[in-house]
Write an enzyme that holds these catalytic residues in place. Sequence first.
Site, PDB file in Angstrom:
ATOM      1  N   THR A   1       1.012  -1.605   0.003  1.00 46.10           N
ATOM      2  CA  THR A   1      -0.620  -0.458  -0.459  1.00 46.10           C
ATOM      3  C   THR A   1       1.003   1.430   0.196  1.00 46.10           C
ATOM      4  O   THR A   1       1.444   1.058   0.496  1.00 46.10           O
ATOM      5  CB  THR A   1      -0.610   0.145   1.440  1.00 46.10           C
ATOM      6  OG1 THR A   1      -0.352   0.052   2.668  1.00 46.10           O
ATOM      7  CG2 THR A   1      -2.021  -1.166   1.319  1.00 46.10           C
TER       8      THR A   1
ATOM      9  N   GLY B   1      -2.562   6.517  -1.372  1.00 52.15           N
ATOM     10  CA  GLY B   1      -3.414   5.760  -1.156  1.00 52.15           C
ATOM     11  C   GLY B   1      -3.034   5.159  -2.712  1.00 52.15           C
ATOM     12  O   GLY B   1      -2.233   5.365  -3.267  1.00 52.15           O
TER      13      GLY B   1
ATOM     14  N   ASP C   1      -5.459  -2.799   8.241  1.00 52.33           N
ATOM     15  CA  ASP C   1      -6.202  -4.275   8.518  1.00 52.33           C
ATOM     16  C   ASP C   1      -7.435  -4.225   7.825  1.00 52.33           C
ATOM     17  O   ASP C   1      -7.492  -5.118   7.100  1.00 52.33           O
ATOM     18  CB  ASP C   1      -6.520  -4.075   9.989  1.00 52.33           C
ATOM     19  CG  ASP C   1      -5.284  -3.332  10.802  1.00 52.33           C
ATOM     20  OD1 ASP C   1      -4.293  -4.024  10.192  1.00 52.33           O
ATOM     21  OD2 ASP C   1      -5.839  -3.006  12.269  1.00 52.33           O
TER      22      ASP C   1
END
Length: 295
Positions: A199, A203, A232
């Site tokens: 990630t 974003g 998560d």
Amino acid sequence: MLDVIGIGNLNYDIILTVDHFPEFHEKVNAGGASFGLGGAAGNTISWLAHMGLKTGFIGAVGNDDIGKAHIKYFKDIGTDVSGIRVVNEPSGLAVIMVRGEDKRIVKYPGANLRKELDFEYLSRARHVHLSSNPGGIIEGAVKFAAGKGITVSVDIGEMPIPRDVEGKVDYLMMNEDEYRRKFGSLDLSLSAAKNVVVTLNGGGAVLRDENGKTFEVRGLSAEVIDSTGAGDSFDAGFIYGVLQGWSLVDAAKLGMLLAYLTVQRVGARSAILPIDGIVKEAGRLGMELPFGKNP
């Protein structure tokens, strides 16, 4: 059989939103406060249980009110708790100060240090997900899962693991900063894992599949109220997608959606929705995901 067994910490989160972080000996008033159950793998399993998957958990809690609350919560959402040890140590605690996308965290691991692998229990899983674990737990779970043909995802954080163990990981999940610190660049071919999911700051995500092909997925723009648990939530969406037979890209898009919902609320689990609510949110945002089109 269980679709997913999570392995990780179970904490009680105290989240305080502040205008600025305190300096030495300074007292500041929080503008808001949230109290609730947390822990990275526990947050991921909470999403997956609400999404209709059969879930279980391996961890440890204290013989105290917080430990009892964790057990009750998981039972209420249908998560099997027979892999959770109750020990004579205080349950884990996390105090989190949040200022927009920035945060400061102090953790007390407590009972989490007493979790143990239960291989008979793990053998019931289609998939195992690990987050916030010591190297010995990761190595033991990955080797066992690989030997049994159980897929495994590891949100590894800063924990080093042997390269031969990394090579047995089906889905290695990290954020951009963690990956750069571990490998020195964002070159996804440097990891030995079968599939790599990173990630990105601000974003989005970059992915590398088993054939060495790379992909980039754009994030969704949102005003960040609290980023606690966003990773998560991403993990939950990604795991759900791959277990449904979706492509890595579609699975990552679902992960982005769940992270997008999470950062707009205070608390790691406050944005959790059942699958029909998630489908509705995807439609509202114009996201085309293959819900109901599983092989």
